[in-house]
Each structure stands twice: as C-alpha cells, then as structure tokens.
Enzyme design. Sequence first.
Site, PDB file in Angstrom:
ATOM      1  N   PRO A 678     -21.953 133.605  64.140  1.00 28.77           N
ATOM      2  CA  PRO A 678     -21.626 133.595  65.579  1.00 28.77           C
ATOM      3  C   PRO A 678     -22.401 132.561  66.381  1.00 28.77           C
ATOM      4  O   PRO A 678     -21.902 132.076  67.402  1.00 28.77           O
ATOM      5  CB  PRO A 678     -21.979 135.020  66.026  1.00 28.77           C
ATOM      6  CG  PRO A 678     -21.928 135.847  64.787  1.00 28.77           C
ATOM      7  CD  PRO A 678     -22.386 134.941  63.682  1.00 28.77           C
ATOM      8  N   GLY A 748     -10.828 128.565  61.647  1.00 30.40           N
ATOM      9  CA  GLY A 748     -11.721 127.500  62.105  1.00 30.40           C
ATOM     10  C   GLY A 748     -11.894 127.566  63.602  1.00 30.40           C
ATOM     11  O   GLY A 748     -11.018 128.043  64.323  1.00 30.40           O
ATOM     12  N   GLU A 751     -11.709 123.028  66.764  1.00 33.49           N
ATOM     13  CA  GLU A 751     -10.722 122.486  67.698  1.00 33.49           C
ATOM     14  C   GLU A 751     -10.399 123.425  68.857  1.00 33.49           C
ATOM     15  O   GLU A 751     -10.186 123.000  69.991  1.00 33.49           O
ATOM     16  CB  GLU A 751      -9.424 122.168  66.936  1.00 33.49           C
ATOM     17  CG  GLU A 751      -9.168 120.703  66.709  1.00 33.49           C
ATOM     18  CD  GLU A 751      -9.954 120.153  65.533  1.00 33.49           C
ATOM     19  OE1 GLU A 751     -10.039 118.923  65.417  1.00 33.49           O
ATOM     20  OE2 GLU A 751     -10.481 120.940  64.743  1.00 33.49           O
TER      21      GLU A 751
END
Length: 787
Positions: A678, A748, A751
């Site tokens: 995290p 992921g 982005e």
Amino acid sequence: MNDRSPLSAPRHPSPTDDPLADLHTTDLSDLAIEADQQPRADVGTGTVQIGTGLSRIDALAKVTGRARYAAEHPADDLLYGWVVNTAAARGRITSIDASRALALTGVVDVLTHENRPKMRSLDLFYKDMTAPAGSPFKPLHDDEVHYSGQPVALVVARSLELARHAARLVQVRVETQPHETSMLAHRDRSHEPKSLKAGYSPPPKPRGAADAHWEDASIRVDTESYAGVEHHNPMEMHASTVIVGKDGHLTVYDKTQGSQNSRWVISRVFGLPARKVTVRNPFVGGAFGSGLRPQYQLLLATMAALHLKQSVRVMLTRQQMFTFGHRPETWQRVRLASDGEGRLTSVIHEALAETSRKEDYVEVVVNWSGQLYHCENVRLDYRLVALDQYSPIDMRAPGAAHGVHALEVAMDELSYAAGLDPLELRLRNYADRDSAQDLPFSTKALRECYAQGAERFGWSRRPRQPRSRREGDEWVGWGMATGTWDAMQMFARARAVLHANGQLVVESAATDIGTGTYTVMTQIAAAALGLPMEQVTFRLGDSTLPVAPIEGGSSHVTTVGSAVEGACEKIQRELWKRARHHVDGFAKVKFEDVEFSNGHLNARTGGLSVPLEQLVRLKGEDQIEAKYLLLPNLLKQKKYVRAVHSAVFCEVRVDEELGTVRVTRVVSAVAAGRIINPVTARSQVIGGVVWGISQALLEETLSDHALGRFMNHNLGEYHVAVNADVGEIDVLFVEEDDRIVSRLGAKGVGEIGIVGVAAAISNAIFHATGRRLRSTPMTPDKVMRRD
C-alpha cells in the site's frame, strides 16, 4: 521415512550468515556497481506479508547518492559526446563544416551522416519491441531532415565542457522545404492508422444506430476538446554510457525502461551478437514512457564508441529532452444522448491525433467510451494526421489520459442536461459487462470506488447548482470523474536461488523507474518463503538476467511479480518434498498444510517446524535454484475484459478576476486488484494525481508553426506542477482480488492515478463558476471572467 538419517525439527530459526560476505574480496569498482544493482532492506523487518506497507528499500542508496544513473558510471579514458541539433523542420543538409570544432585541442571527432561507422539500413533492424508501424527514425543516417530538433552531428571530446563548446562551432546548412506541423490546420488529410503496435486495439465496429438516436434525442450534448502536445520531463535526463571492454564487449548504461529492448536495438543496428552487448539500468530517475523506446542518444553513443574504440557518454540537455517523442496533440468530439431517466441512448466519440510522416503512432483514445458505460448505440472513430514531427511516444496512461478526459467532461455536461447528480448519472449507466465485446469483467469494483470515494470526500453535501459557494474572492466547486485503464499481463522469466545461509536471491531483467519494483519484488519473494526482507535480494536492470518485458502499461507486478512468486513456489515445493522425506513428522503433511514464516517451514497443525537452511543442506548442496516462465493464460483471460477502475473527486477554488485555480482537495478511490504494498502503490497514485493537476492547469507546449518548432523547451516556460500547486491528496484502495489478471490477484496502479483527474478538475471549475472548459491546459486566460 526413507533410509536416510532423519533430522530433528527445531522450533527456532538459527542466525544467518553475513549477506555481504561473498562481496568482501570484490574489487571496489565492481562492488560499487554490484551494490547499486542490489538494494537491500534495513535489518529488522521481520517476516513480511503481501499487503504490508513497507518503505522503499532503494531509498537510502538514492538519498545518499550511492545510486548511480546512466550518466554517472565511471570508465577509463571516457570520452564525451554532445549532440548538434538542427533548427530546420524539413529539408536536406547541404553541408556540415566541423573544421573549427576539430581544430580545438581535445576534440577527438565530429560524427555526421558522412563519416559515421557502418550501420544497417533496413527499417527492421531499427524497430524496437514497442515500435509502431512505419519506418523508425535513424540518427545520422542520411542528409534528410525530418523535424526541428533532429540530431545531425555528434561532437566527441575529452571533456563534457569542451564537447559542448565545440558543438556550437559546427555549422550545418540545410536547404529547407515546406513543412506542416499544425494538426488542426491539416485535419482534412487525416488517415486511418495502421494498427501494428503492442497494446493497441483499433476502435470496435459501430453497434446499433448511434447517429440516428443522437439526432432524435431530447437530452443530448455535443462537445469538442483539444489537448496540445505534452512533453516528458523526468528528473533524470536521457543518457547513455557505452564502456568498451578489452575484448570489444560493450557494457552500456542506458536510461531505459527495458534493458533487453535497448540491447535488442544496439545488436541489430550495428550487427553485433547479443552476447557482445550488455545493457544495464539499475536505477532510472523517472521515465513515464519516455524510456520505452530507445532514444537517439543511445545509438549516437554506441556508434561513437565503436568508431573510436573507446568508451563514450552522451547525455541530453533539458532542452534536448524536447527533441524526441511526446504525448500527441489530440482533438476530440464527443456526443452523448440519454432518455428522460438519464440512461444513455447514444455514444459517439471521434478523435484526431498527430503522428510523424515516418510512423503511425497510435493510442487507445476512443475505445474507453464504448466500455465504461452501458449503451446499445455506439460509434467510435480514430484517425491520424501525419506531420513533420518526431513520432509521438507513450506518456503515462497513453490515450486514456485524453480519451477518458473528453468522455468524462461530456458526461458531466449530460448530468446537468438531464437534471441528475454527476455521480447518479454514472451509476444509472453502470456497465456490468463490456458491451463492445459482450464479455464480463474479470473483476470490477467501480461501484465501491464511487461509494467509498464519495463518502470520504463528502459528496452528499455538494450543492446542485453551479456558483453556489463563495469564500472571499474564490468560488468553490466540486467535481468528479471516472478513471479506467487496462489490467495487462505479459510474459517473463524469473530465477530464484535460496542459499544455505538463508539468503534468497531472485533475478529478472525488470526495471524500476521509481515505481518501487525493487521493493515489491523483494516483498513478494520474502512473503513466499517466510523470510525477512533483509535476507532477500532482487536483482534487476541487467539485460543478461532472465527475460522481462519493458516496464510499461502498469504490468510489471502482474507479470514479473507473478514470475517471481512462481519461482519461489518451486522452491517451496522442493523444500516441502525434502521435509517429507527427511524430517520426522512431515511424511504425511500435504503441501497445502504447510506455511513458511520466520525462516522456517511449518506444519499448520502439530507444531512441526524446520529451518530452511537445514533443508537446503540436506543433499550436500549449498543452494536450491528454481526458474519460472510466466505465460499469460490467454485461453482463460480472453473470456474477460481486464481493467483497473477509479473514482476521482476534486475540490477547486477559482479566482475569476485573476483566472487562478487552486486544487485544494482530491480523493482518488482505486480498484486495482490485490495491493501488494500500500505504501508504494499509494505513492504511485499520488504521483498520477499530481500529474493530472499538471495536465489540467499547467502543461502547455507552444509551437511556432511558421518555424515548425516547439518554443518553450525548458522548465522555466514549460510549467509542471510543484508543491505549491498541490493540495491534499487522499488515496484509498477498494478491496479487490483478481486471479484472472494475475496469480497474485494484483492489477497495476502506475497509470490509473492520472486518468480522470483533469476531467474532475474541469468539472469542478464548472461547478464553481458555471464556465465550461473542455480543453487542457485550463490556463488563467481561459478561466478568467469575461463580462
């Protein structure tokens, strides 16, 4: 038990050996490089788990300066190259006079298209692993000038300062030809793109009757937006250091997002066996897509080193960072229609983007509009305009950063036209399946993103009407938007070696561009074998390591991370087999009934435990090695749409008199599968949000189309977000576990952080002022009140 002597099962781990013992006799220069490549966690982490927030293990090396970047690796008798760029936008070189430069003591040579070493000419040899369709740019190939800023000579000297001075003395004459650099001025000659590019999918065929339903609708919006060129500006500028060994072997330190991609291009362009080239990138100071394709300094440094048979370094200046690819200029038109209850009846999304005359660079710009919301009538169109520019290249969330922006601003407009709260409109059009492909999502927790993000932000207190809240000289507005990005997985190999001293070394030719790859891969391996982080080393950034994809598309954790876990699982199973055959009490213990923690293999019941070091030594060996090839399960994955989602909520304060916009608060709720770490994941999303603020309000490339060049090619005039531009950013991760995307359950996060941020800011500005701004950047002149 078999006939071998059984081992007792001690209950406590034994002390480990010195993890650096094997390096104590190493030559100091080798040790520096080795240390750069192998950051280690601080002692005392204890056994770690997936999902534990851990600080970056490479942080100390970076803040103390021990981390070496591409332009910092030493070499004996190193020469320095300085690039000479031409200002002409199109034409032919008629002469290059380097006599004044060559007359300076210490200038070794000036390379041009006339005297460069032999290089291959076919386009195929210059195509890297991410190249689009067309003919790649070949530096110093011939006398043709394709764009302003093109490198046309390389001065090589014995010092950097001398090379820079000599470069100013090189006179290049160009017979110019008419050029075209404005996409909007040449929209009439757009063309259908050639779709050959990794990660690109052309727009799906139209479904339903989108145009007819839009024309007949009583509730509809018709929007146009424009996004100018954006340039990559990572902290580390592009550089390559090519070290020539005594045997002619090239060791190259390159700023790249894929060491094997750079090696691929070098070996093919210069006709060298791959074994004669090693590319390393142990540390990369940011890249954001600019390092996916090898940039021209790599080939220039290599050609100079081969020509002179001496080590050469070429580093680009900040100004030269504006002379290669960029996020493309993009124009979009989005038309939406809904019924009386706000349900979409038509979605039409058209886009034009620039490319070069040499290649068809493509992005997924419009496809998101056919996937994000449910609608039966959708038409999407994407076309290119070829210009006299360098080919655009991927920049964080390529295509989505602009495409989703246009859609989400249009959705906000539709919410007002339909008399609905912007969040309610999105919930009414929530897509449980991808209508374009008629496929379910592997996982999709976007509803939870909406709910948890709205709760954290306080969205329920939002006034419905624009211009409802003013504090002092500023209007306060709240806006929101949806974000989405592909959840990708590629293929990779990993090798893991567990040593008898308890040290675990895992390797893959991955890259860490600042995303936390070192830390997360170490964490995955440590968690798999129940080891403290300080006993695990993850090696990356070397083309000789097991194959890995470029670090792009937010796929490194799902790909390399899965390969790392796979290799560690092989070691787990070997240790378990040894315990069953050699350790009292383990004979009937199934693999599913063991766990690894505190450096031990433990039975979940019965209190049985054995140190891993003892299991390694059982066969008289000093290590256990395992290799793993990660291949995506395409038969399984193709049955689903795999995506990451987010909900972005934003507060702005607008001074209409000055045209200033302050983004005071952002909440980003992200569903990205299982979050491995995290801390590093949150940092990635925060970085994306900061860039979204920069995209929305600041980043603007100014072009002089009469000259055909970018004018503000420096950080003094090309503005990016700094601390003063960034307010409170709150990131929350919604629980999600996606075993379709990866064996880790992860997706992921690189982005998704930027997607939707600029749209949320635009929508918040409208809520604050009642003025709709669709194009980016939303600079003060556009925001300022007009009476």
